[in-house]
Design a protein around this motif. Structure first.
Motif, PDB file in Angstrom:
ATOM      1  N   GLY A   8       0.813  -1.212   0.000  1.00 25.02           N
ATOM      2  CA  GLY A   8       0.000   0.000   0.000  1.00 25.02           C
ATOM      3  C   GLY A   8       0.844   1.259   0.000  1.00 25.02           C
ATOM      4  N   VAL A   9       1.918   1.265   0.786  1.00 25.13           N
ATOM      5  CA  VAL A   9       2.810   2.434   0.813  1.00 25.13           C
ATOM      6  C   VAL A   9       3.504   2.603  -0.539  1.00 25.13           C
ATOM      7  CG1 VAL A   9       4.920   3.347   1.875  1.00 25.13           C
ATOM      8  CG2 VAL A   9       3.120   2.383   3.308  1.00 25.13           C
ATOM      9  N   ILE A  10       3.948   1.502  -1.139  1.00 25.28           N
ATOM     10  CA  ILE A  10       4.576   1.571  -2.463  1.00 25.28           C
ATOM     11  C   ILE A  10       3.570   2.074  -3.501  1.00 25.28           C
ATOM     12  CG2 ILE A  10       5.554   0.159  -4.321  1.00 25.28           C
ATOM     13  CD1 ILE A  10       6.841  -1.565  -2.122  1.00 25.28           C
ATOM     14  N   ALA A  11       2.330   1.594  -3.414  1.00 26.20           N
ATOM     15  CA  ALA A  11       1.295   2.023  -4.357  1.00 26.20           C
ATOM     16  C   ALA A  11       0.980   3.503  -4.206  1.00 26.20           C
ATOM     17  CB  ALA A  11       0.036   1.191  -4.165  1.00 26.20           C
ATOM     18  N   ILE A  12       0.992   4.003  -2.978  1.00 27.91           N
ATOM     19  CA  ILE A  12       0.761   5.432  -2.765  1.00 27.91           C
ATOM     20  C   ILE A  12       1.856   6.250  -3.451  1.00 27.91           C
ATOM     21  CG2 ILE A  12       0.806   7.258  -1.006  1.00 27.91           C
ATOM     22  CD1 ILE A  12      -0.719   5.359   0.826  1.00 27.91           C
ATOM     23  N   GLY A  13       3.110   5.810  -3.302  1.00 29.70           N
ATOM     24  CA  GLY A  13       4.215   6.525  -3.941  1.00 29.70           C
ATOM     25  C   GLY A  13       4.114   6.509  -5.454  1.00 29.70           C
ATOM     26  N   ILE A  14       3.798   5.361  -6.020  1.00 33.18           N
ATOM     27  CA  ILE A  14       3.715   5.261  -7.484  1.00 33.18           C
ATOM     28  C   ILE A  14       2.506   6.037  -8.005  1.00 33.18           C
ATOM     29  CG2 ILE A  14       3.342   3.645  -9.388  1.00 33.18           C
ATOM     30  CD1 ILE A  14       5.081   1.672  -7.882  1.00 33.18           C
ATOM     31  N   ALA A  15       1.367   5.934  -7.321  1.00 32.19           N
ATOM     32  CA  ALA A  15       0.183   6.667  -7.765  1.00 32.19           C
ATOM     33  C   ALA A  15       0.384   8.169  -7.645  1.00 32.19           C
ATOM     34  CB  ALA A  15      -1.037   6.220  -6.969  1.00 32.19           C
ATOM     35  N   THR A  16       1.148   8.616  -6.653  1.00 30.92           N
ATOM     36  CA  THR A  16       1.446  10.036  -6.517  1.00 30.92           C
ATOM     37  C   THR A  16       2.308  10.521  -7.671  1.00 30.92           C
ATOM     38  OG1 THR A  16       1.312   9.850  -4.117  1.00 30.92           O
ATOM     39  CG2 THR A  16       2.441  11.779  -4.987  1.00 30.92           C
ATOM     40  N   MET A  17       3.250   9.694  -8.109  1.00 30.64           N
ATOM     41  CA  MET A  17       4.066  10.079  -9.269  1.00 30.64           C
ATOM     42  C   MET A  17       3.233  10.122 -10.546  1.00 30.64           C
ATOM     43  SD  MET A  17       7.814   8.291  -8.711  1.00 30.64           S
ATOM     44  CE  MET A  17       7.368   6.978  -9.762  1.00 30.64           C
ATOM     45  N   GLY A  18       2.131   9.375 -10.598  1.00 29.80           N
ATOM     46  CA  GLY A  18       1.285   9.363 -11.777  1.00 29.80           C
ATOM     47  C   GLY A  18       0.229  10.450 -11.811  1.00 29.80           C
ATOM     48  N   MET A  19       0.159  11.266 -10.770  1.00 32.73           N
ATOM     49  CA  MET A  19      -0.829  12.348 -10.752  1.00 32.73           C
ATOM     50  C   MET A  19      -0.443  13.428 -11.744  1.00 32.73           C
ATOM     51  SD  MET A  19      -1.482  12.506  -6.632  1.00 32.73           S
ATOM     52  CE  MET A  19      -1.928  14.197  -6.670  1.00 32.73           C
ATOM     53  N   LYS A  20      -1.451  14.116 -12.288  1.00 36.68           N
ATOM     54  CA  LYS A  20      -1.194  15.158 -13.289  1.00 36.68           C
ATOM     55  C   LYS A  20      -0.522  16.392 -12.684  1.00 36.68           C
ATOM     56  CE  LYS A  20      -5.059  13.853 -16.191  1.00 36.68           C
ATOM     57  NZ  LYS A  20      -6.383  14.234 -16.697  1.00 36.68           N
ATOM     58  N   CYS A  21      -0.698  16.617 -11.396  1.00 38.49           N
ATOM     59  CA  CYS A  21      -0.167  17.830 -10.778  1.00 38.49           C
ATOM     60  C   CYS A  21       1.283  17.687 -10.320  1.00 38.49           C
ATOM     61  CB  CYS A  21      -1.049  18.243  -9.608  1.00 38.49           C
ATOM     62  SG  CYS A  21      -1.116  17.032  -8.286  1.00 38.49           S
ATOM     63  N   THR A  22       1.867  16.489 -10.397  1.00 38.65           N
ATOM     64  CA  THR A  22       3.258  16.312  -9.989  1.00 38.65           C
ATOM     65  C   THR A  22       4.175  16.385 -11.199  1.00 38.65           C
ATOM     66  OG1 THR A  22       3.078  13.915 -10.173  1.00 38.65           O
ATOM     67  CG2 THR A  22       2.627  14.872  -8.018  1.00 38.65           C
TER      68      THR A  22
END
Length: 131
Positions: A8-22
């Motif tokens: 879950g922590v790894i998924a949060i990091g990867i999903a955050t990198m995939g956000m349009k605002c980052t």
């Protein structure tokens, strides 16, 4: 359950990198969506790991409760932790499924589509044809 938390922590990091605002990774929208989809897939795996762990614990509780050889003071019942674990697994599966569906398809097929030409009209329609 520990594996579910780590995933879950790894998924949060990867999903955050995939956000349009980052600004991590590529600025291409398709690449960002694929990174978010990867985070969603990892969320799905984390939810499955959590669901397996909670269901395994619930199965063990049921087996010990109905075992006539176990002492009465050793029998456990379902508590709020099992239900919270199932709810967390369901939310993780739901969120991972929604993130996994965010990947756009190949839209280049619609831009270069050729349609057949229509039949040419030999003469313009007149009002005499309908009378």
């Amino acid at each position: 359950m520990v594996l579910s938390i780590v995933l879950g922590v790894i998924a949060i990091g990867i999903a955050t990198m995939g956000m349009k605002c980052t600004h991590c990774g590529d600025d291409n929208k398709a690449t960002k969506a694929r990174i978010a989809m990867t985070g969603g897939i990892i969320f799905l795996v984390a939810g499955l790991c959590s669901l397996v762990a909670c269901s395994w614990s619930a199965h063990q509780i049921i087996q010990d409760f109905y075992n006539p050889l176990s002492p009465l003071n050793k029998r456990y019942e379902f508590g709020p932790a099992i239900f919270l674990g199932w709810a967390g697994a369901a939310l993780s599966l739901l969120g991972g499924g929604m993130l996994s569906c965010s990947c756009p398809g190949d839209s280049s097929g619609y831009k270069n589509r050729q349609y057949p030409a229509g039949k040419p009209i030999s003469k313009p329609p007149s009002s005499r044809e309908y009378v």
